[in-house]
Design an enzyme around this catalytic site. Structure first.
Site, PDB file in Angstrom:
ATOM      1  N   GLN A  50       0.815  -1.203   0.000  1.00 39.22           N
ATOM      2  CA  GLN A  50       0.000   0.000   0.000  1.00 39.22           C
ATOM      3  C   GLN A  50       0.855   1.261   0.000  1.00 39.22           C
ATOM      4  O   GLN A  50       0.517   2.257  -0.635  1.00 39.22           O
ATOM      5  CB  GLN A  50      -0.924  -0.001   1.226  1.00 39.22           C
ATOM      6  CG  GLN A  50      -1.910   1.150   1.288  1.00 39.22           C
ATOM      7  CD  GLN A  50      -2.989   1.058   0.223  1.00 39.22           C
ATOM      8  OE1 GLN A  50      -3.131   0.030  -0.428  1.00 39.22           O
ATOM      9  NE2 GLN A  50      -3.737   2.133   0.040  1.00 39.22           N
ATOM     10  N   GLU A  51       1.972   1.228   0.726  1.00 42.06           N
ATOM     11  CA  GLU A  51       2.815   2.418   0.837  1.00 42.06           C
ATOM     12  C   GLU A  51       3.561   2.724  -0.460  1.00 42.06           C
ATOM     13  O   GLU A  51       3.641   3.875  -0.877  1.00 42.06           O
ATOM     14  CB  GLU A  51       3.824   2.246   1.985  1.00 42.06           C
ATOM     15  CG  GLU A  51       3.209   2.306   3.376  1.00 42.06           C
ATOM     16  CD  GLU A  51       2.779   3.709   3.763  1.00 42.06           C
ATOM     17  OE1 GLU A  51       3.122   4.662   3.057  1.00 42.06           O
ATOM     18  OE2 GLU A  51       2.077   3.843   4.790  1.00 42.06           O
ATOM     19  N   SER A  52       4.145   1.695  -1.081  1.00 36.53           N
ATOM     20  CA  SER A  52       5.042   1.973  -2.210  1.00 36.53           C
ATOM     21  C   SER A  52       4.940   0.999  -3.368  1.00 36.53           C
ATOM     22  O   SER A  52       5.618   1.183  -4.379  1.00 36.53           O
ATOM     23  CB  SER A  52       6.498   1.968  -1.720  1.00 36.53           C
ATOM     24  OG  SER A  52       6.904   0.637  -1.388  1.00 36.53           O
ATOM     25  N   TYR A 148      -7.180   3.571   4.453  1.00 38.69           N
ATOM     26  CA  TYR A 148      -5.853   2.976   4.608  1.00 38.69           C
ATOM     27  C   TYR A 148      -5.935   1.699   5.440  1.00 38.69           C
ATOM     28  O   TYR A 148      -5.394   0.654   5.061  1.00 38.69           O
ATOM     29  CB  TYR A 148      -4.946   4.009   5.270  1.00 38.69           C
ATOM     30  CG  TYR A 148      -3.509   3.599   5.497  1.00 38.69           C
ATOM     31  CD1 TYR A 148      -2.555   3.761   4.500  1.00 38.69           C
ATOM     32  CD2 TYR A 148      -3.090   3.092   6.729  1.00 38.69           C
ATOM     33  CE1 TYR A 148      -1.229   3.426   4.714  1.00 38.69           C
ATOM     34  CE2 TYR A 148      -1.765   2.749   6.952  1.00 38.69           C
ATOM     35  CZ  TYR A 148      -0.839   2.916   5.939  1.00 38.69           C
ATOM     36  OH  TYR A 148       0.465   2.577   6.158  1.00 38.69           O
TER      37      TYR A 148
END
Length: 313
Positions: A50-52, A148
């Site tokens: 999800q972050e990168s 998120y």
């Protein structure tokens, strides 16, 4: 919560990574993912997705860095030398992945007395800060943070062997390709699998791209995913039709974000890069750039390109 995530919050012994992750990071995730009871390998892999999108060179528009998207001040306080080479490098997954797990555990301890699901509170604190979780007595009422938490939790529950669309590696390649074109002029009808090209005449407002070498919105996404070995159709509407729908709040880096009032009237597309931002070629007179996901008021849907073999365009 599914059994995998429940186990991670109670007894992590024996939990293993079952979701998709690049081979070069699996051992790191397996080891770091059992750092404390609230963290599992699947949860850590889902967070990195999800972050990168597992891109160790990722840099967000607000300054977050590396595969785990640490802000510099957070890295200064919580980054560790995970591989023992004598330096803490936010761009090195061997440091950033164990640092991310350690930071999650620190946050979990910080919000352990907050009511509700401990993992949800931990993830919310990773996104919005421990203070916000304590203030609201759980996941704060921020749409971004709620999405998120939902997205990472759902991704962590993905069963082994589930049908895959674009892989995290392909998504990272596509994002890198698009980022490499930031600053390229907008050209109506411009761009193909090989890169920027002269466009055509004319946009609905009468702007011609025939003298401009660059990209329009779908030309950019076509190019970026061609670099990842996925062939997309030329127009934004056709790209939506050829991709797999993503439920609201479950988007991850590399997904395509579409704008319009219906599937038939989609007029714009960008590539999601995380934290509510996309890369897009907005309109005549602009350049390829980072834009907020709500850059246009008619956000229609998010979809994930389907994995295919690269074809000639």
């Amino acid at each position: 919560m599914a059994a995998l995530v429940q186990a991670a919050g109670t007894d992590p012994v024996g939990t293993a990574l079952s979701m998709s992750a690049p081979a070069e990071y699996r051992d790191l995730i397996e080891e770091a993912g059992n750092a404390c009871p609230e963290v599992s390998p699947n949860l850590l892999a889902a967070l990195l997705t999800q972050e990168s999108g597992f891109n160790p060179k990722a840099r967000s528009p607000v300054g977050a860095q590396g595969i785990a998207q640490f802000m510099p001040s957070t890295w200064e306080s919580h980054g560790i030398d995970g591989n023992g080479d004598g330096k803490r490098d936010v761009w090195d997954p061997e440091d950033a992945i164990p640092s991310s797990a350690k930071y999650l555990c620190t946050i979990a301890e910080d919000v352990k007395d907050v009511p509700g699901n401990k993992q949800h509170n931990m993830l919310a604190a990773y996104n919005a800060g421990s203070g916000a979780v304590r203030k609201y007595g759980g996941v704060p009422p921020y749409k971004e943070t709620q999405n998120y938490v939902k997205a990472i939790s759902a991704l962590a529950e993905t069963p082994a062997g589930a049908e895959q669309t674009s892989s995290t590696g392909q998504a990272a390649t596509a994002i890198n390709a698009a980022e490499g074109m930031i600053g390229t002029p907008y050209s109506w009808g411009g761009g193909n699998a090989n890169g920027p090209s002269k466009g055509i005449c004319c946009s609905p407002n009468g702007r011609s791209g025939s003298a401009i070498t660059g990209f329009d919105c779908s030309g950019l996404t076509l190019y970026a995913y061609a670099k990842a070995g996925i062939s997309l159709p030329r127009t934004a509407a056709a790209q939506y039709a050829a991709s797999e729908h993503v439920e609201p709040g479950q988007q991850r880096p590399g997904d395509l974000v579409f704008y319009g009032s219906s599937a038939a009237t989609i007029h714009h597309v960008g590539i999601y890069v995380g934290n509510g931002w996309i890369i897009d070629a907005p309109r005549p007179g602009t350049q390829v750039r980072y834009s907020p996901m709500d850059t246009m008021s008619d956000l229609y849907a998010v979809a994930r390109p389907k994995s295919t073999e690269s074809k000639e365009i």
